[in-house]
Design a protein around this motif. Structure first.
Motif, PDB file in Angstrom:
ATOM      1  N   GLY A  92      20.491 -27.451  45.438  1.00  0.00           N
ATOM      2  CA  GLY A  92      19.806 -27.162  46.346  1.00  0.00           C
ATOM      3  C   GLY A  92      18.765 -26.182  46.566  1.00  0.00           C
ATOM      4  O   GLY A  92      17.997 -26.940  46.070  1.00  0.00           O
ATOM      5  N   ASP A  93      18.840 -25.210  47.659  1.00  0.00           N
ATOM      6  CA  ASP A  93      17.433 -24.529  48.147  1.00  0.00           C
ATOM      7  C   ASP A  93      17.307 -22.993  46.857  1.00  0.00           C
ATOM      8  O   ASP A  93      17.930 -22.345  46.687  1.00  0.00           O
ATOM      9  N   PHE A  94      16.755 -22.931  46.637  1.00  0.00           N
ATOM     10  CA  PHE A  94      16.269 -21.509  45.076  1.00  0.00           C
ATOM     11  C   PHE A  94      14.522 -21.204  46.066  1.00  0.00           C
ATOM     12  O   PHE A  94      14.089 -21.747  45.881  1.00  0.00           O
ATOM     13  N   SER A  95      14.519 -20.047  45.930  1.00  0.00           N
ATOM     14  CA  SER A  95      12.993 -19.357  46.351  1.00  0.00           C
ATOM     15  C   SER A  95      13.340 -17.942  46.460  1.00  0.00           C
ATOM     16  O   SER A  95      14.434 -17.467  45.889  1.00  0.00           O
ATOM     17  N   VAL A  96      11.759 -17.595  45.324  1.00  0.00           N
ATOM     18  CA  VAL A  96      11.995 -16.369  44.735  1.00  0.00           C
ATOM     19  C   VAL A  96      10.108 -15.456  46.012  1.00  0.00           C
ATOM     20  O   VAL A  96       9.903 -16.915  46.156  1.00  0.00           O
ATOM     21  N   THR A  97      11.124 -14.330  46.761  1.00  0.00           N
ATOM     22  CA  THR A  97       9.338 -14.254  47.346  1.00  0.00           C
ATOM     23  C   THR A  97       9.280 -12.992  47.522  1.00  0.00           C
ATOM     24  O   THR A  97      10.088 -11.907  46.166  1.00  0.00           O
ATOM     25  N   ASN A  98       8.323 -12.137  47.720  1.00  0.00           N
ATOM     26  CA  ASN A  98       7.867 -10.547  47.145  1.00  0.00           C
ATOM     27  C   ASN A  98       7.265 -10.378  47.800  1.00  0.00           C
ATOM     28  O   ASN A  98       5.815 -10.423  48.174  1.00  0.00           O
ATOM     29  N   PHE A 102       8.910  -5.347  47.187  1.00  0.00           N
ATOM     30  CA  PHE A 102      10.451  -6.419  46.850  1.00  0.00           C
ATOM     31  C   PHE A 102      10.294  -7.904  46.340  1.00  0.00           C
ATOM     32  O   PHE A 102      10.444  -8.239  46.916  1.00  0.00           O
ATOM     33  N   THR A 103      10.718  -7.477  45.222  1.00  0.00           N
ATOM     34  CA  THR A 103      11.211  -9.086  45.041  1.00  0.00           C
ATOM     35  C   THR A 103      12.638  -9.667  45.237  1.00  0.00           C
ATOM     36  O   THR A 103      14.016  -8.827  44.885  1.00  0.00           O
ATOM     37  N   LYS A 104      13.288 -10.899  46.712  1.00  0.00           N
ATOM     38  CA  LYS A 104      14.193 -11.082  46.218  1.00  0.00           C
ATOM     39  C   LYS A 104      13.907 -12.428  46.164  1.00  0.00           C
ATOM     40  O   LYS A 104      13.247 -13.824  46.367  1.00  0.00           O
ATOM     41  N   PHE A 105      15.567 -13.044  45.765  1.00  0.00           N
ATOM     42  CA  PHE A 105      15.414 -14.541  45.704  1.00  0.00           C
ATOM     43  C   PHE A 105      16.445 -14.807  45.854  1.00  0.00           C
ATOM     44  O   PHE A 105      18.046 -14.326  46.207  1.00  0.00           O
ATOM     45  N   SER A 106      17.012 -16.151  46.722  1.00  0.00           N
ATOM     46  CA  SER A 106      17.982 -16.695  47.444  1.00  0.00           C
ATOM     47  C   SER A 106      17.747 -18.201  47.339  1.00  0.00           C
ATOM     48  O   SER A 106      17.542 -18.790  46.533  1.00  0.00           O
ATOM     49  N   TYR A 107      19.731 -18.544  47.354  1.00  0.00           N
ATOM     50  CA  TYR A 107      19.591 -19.718  47.312  1.00  0.00           C
ATOM     51  C   TYR A 107      20.910 -20.155  48.345  1.00  0.00           C
ATOM     52  O   TYR A 107      21.630 -19.923  48.934  1.00  0.00           O
ATOM     53  N   ARG A 108      21.315 -21.499  48.613  1.00  0.00           N
ATOM     54  CA  ARG A 108      21.916 -22.610  49.384  1.00  0.00           C
ATOM     55  C   ARG A 108      21.606 -23.616  49.239  1.00  0.00           C
ATOM     56  O   ARG A 108      21.226 -24.798  48.396  1.00  0.00           O
ATOM     57  N   THR A 109      23.552 -24.214  49.434  1.00  0.00           N
ATOM     58  CA  THR A 109      23.360 -25.886  48.399  1.00  0.00           C
ATOM     59  C   THR A 109      24.385 -25.772  49.852  1.00  0.00           C
ATOM     60  O   THR A 109      25.312 -24.715  50.658  1.00  0.00           O
ATOM     61  N   PRO A 110      24.067 -27.077  50.634  1.00  0.00           N
ATOM     62  CA  PRO A 110      23.313 -28.072  50.393  1.00  0.00           C
ATOM     63  C   PRO A 110      22.032 -27.406  51.157  1.00  0.00           C
ATOM     64  O   PRO A 110      22.360 -26.733  51.825  1.00  0.00           O
ATOM     65  N   SER A 111      21.338 -28.145  50.564  1.00  0.00           N
ATOM     66  CA  SER A 111      19.896 -27.810  51.444  1.00  0.00           C
ATOM     67  C   SER A 111      19.260 -28.633  52.692  1.00  0.00           C
ATOM     68  O   SER A 111      20.447 -29.469  53.041  1.00  0.00           O
ATOM     69  N   VAL A 112      18.901 -27.840  53.413  1.00  0.00           N
ATOM     70  CA  VAL A 112      19.029 -27.313  55.137  1.00  0.00           C
ATOM     71  C   VAL A 112      17.695 -28.567  55.728  1.00  0.00           C
ATOM     72  O   VAL A 112      17.367 -28.833  56.397  1.00  0.00           O
ATOM     73  N   LYS A 113      17.163 -27.935  54.565  1.00  0.00           N
ATOM     74  CA  LYS A 113      14.857 -28.512  54.943  1.00  0.00           C
ATOM     75  C   LYS A 113      14.861 -27.913  54.294  1.00  0.00           C
ATOM     76  O   LYS A 113      14.939 -27.079  53.134  1.00  0.00           O
ATOM     77  N   HIS A 114      13.110 -28.561  53.729  1.00  0.00           N
ATOM     78  CA  HIS A 114      12.151 -28.624  52.609  1.00  0.00           C
ATOM     79  C   HIS A 114      11.741 -26.765  52.765  1.00  0.00           C
ATOM     80  O   HIS A 114      11.330 -26.811  54.387  1.00  0.00           O
ATOM     81  N   ILE A 115      11.069 -26.332  52.192  1.00  0.00           N
ATOM     82  CA  ILE A 115      10.173 -25.152  52.417  1.00  0.00           C
ATOM     83  C   ILE A 115       9.525 -24.978  51.689  1.00  0.00           C
ATOM     84  O   ILE A 115       8.857 -25.605  49.699  1.00  0.00           O
ATOM     85  N   ASP A 116       8.356 -25.066  52.126  1.00  0.00           N
ATOM     86  CA  ASP A 116       6.590 -25.733  52.047  1.00  0.00           C
ATOM     87  C   ASP A 116       5.684 -24.274  52.002  1.00  0.00           C
ATOM     88  O   ASP A 116       5.311 -24.091  53.292  1.00  0.00           O
ATOM     89  N   TYR A 117       5.340 -23.324  51.659  1.00  0.00           N
ATOM     90  CA  TYR A 117       4.333 -22.874  51.853  1.00  0.00           C
ATOM     91  C   TYR A 117       2.874 -22.860  51.824  1.00  0.00           C
ATOM     92  O   TYR A 117       2.315 -21.383  52.560  1.00  0.00           O
ATOM     93  N   VAL A 118       2.177 -23.712  51.305  1.00  0.00           N
ATOM     94  CA  VAL A 118       1.323 -24.029  51.408  1.00  0.00           C
ATOM     95  C   VAL A 118       1.275 -24.267  53.283  1.00  0.00           C
ATOM     96  O   VAL A 118       0.256 -24.169  54.068  1.00  0.00           O
ATOM     97  N   GLU A 119       2.526 -25.735  53.710  1.00  0.00           N
ATOM     98  CA  GLU A 119       2.482 -25.800  55.429  1.00  0.00           C
ATOM     99  C   GLU A 119       2.410 -25.147  55.759  1.00  0.00           C
ATOM    100  O   GLU A 119       1.119 -24.752  56.342  1.00  0.00           O
TER     101      GLU A 119
END
Length: 129
Positions: free
Chosen positions: A78-84, A88-105
């Motif tokens: 799935g999609d695994f993301s860690v944000t701060n 506050f640090t938070k992680f999130s996970y989902r499956t199935p993957s529904v879209k790309h996460i692109d922090y650069v874009e």
């Protein structure tokens, strides 16, 4: 514990005992203590967001205070993301993957809205002459 450096998920003897699990085999694993033989088990894993993995093959290992380690065998599905944000640090996970996460874009899009484009800079420059 979620571990992107672990190929597979791991459980401890405490989990085996508490759940009354029976070993399904033995495999060789490479861990922090080198190459070792480890018992394997088939388990069902329920995550807090109600995502379930059925008959997941895990190995038994010791992890120092952690009873379950979620490895890339689960994370990569799935999609695994860690944000701060705001300390506050938070992680999130989902499956199935529904879209790309692109922090650069995303950052480039934000920067584009903040910088005036060349044409508007030229117009502004001509207006001041």
């Amino acid at each position: 514990m979620w571990d992107t450096g672990a190929t597979n998920s791991v459980i401890t003897q405490a989990v085996v005992d508490k759940c009354g699990l029976k070993a399904t085999g033995i495999t060789q694993v490479q861990g922090v203590h080198g190459l070792q033989q480890a018992e394997t088990y088939l388990v069902n894993v329920w995550l807090p967001n109600k995502v379930m993995f059925m008959s997941l093959r895990v190995t038994k290992g010791e992890m120092g205070g952690v009873d379950v380690l979620i490895g890339m065998d689960v994370i990569a599905v799935g999609d695994f993301s860690v944000t701060n944000c705001q300390g506050f640090t938070k992680f999130s996970y989902r499956t199935p993957s529904v879209k790309h996460i692109d922090y650069v874009e995303e950052a480039q899009a934000i920067q584009a809205t903040l910088k005036p484009n060349r044409a508007s800079r030229r117009r502004a420059k001509k207006g001041h002459q």
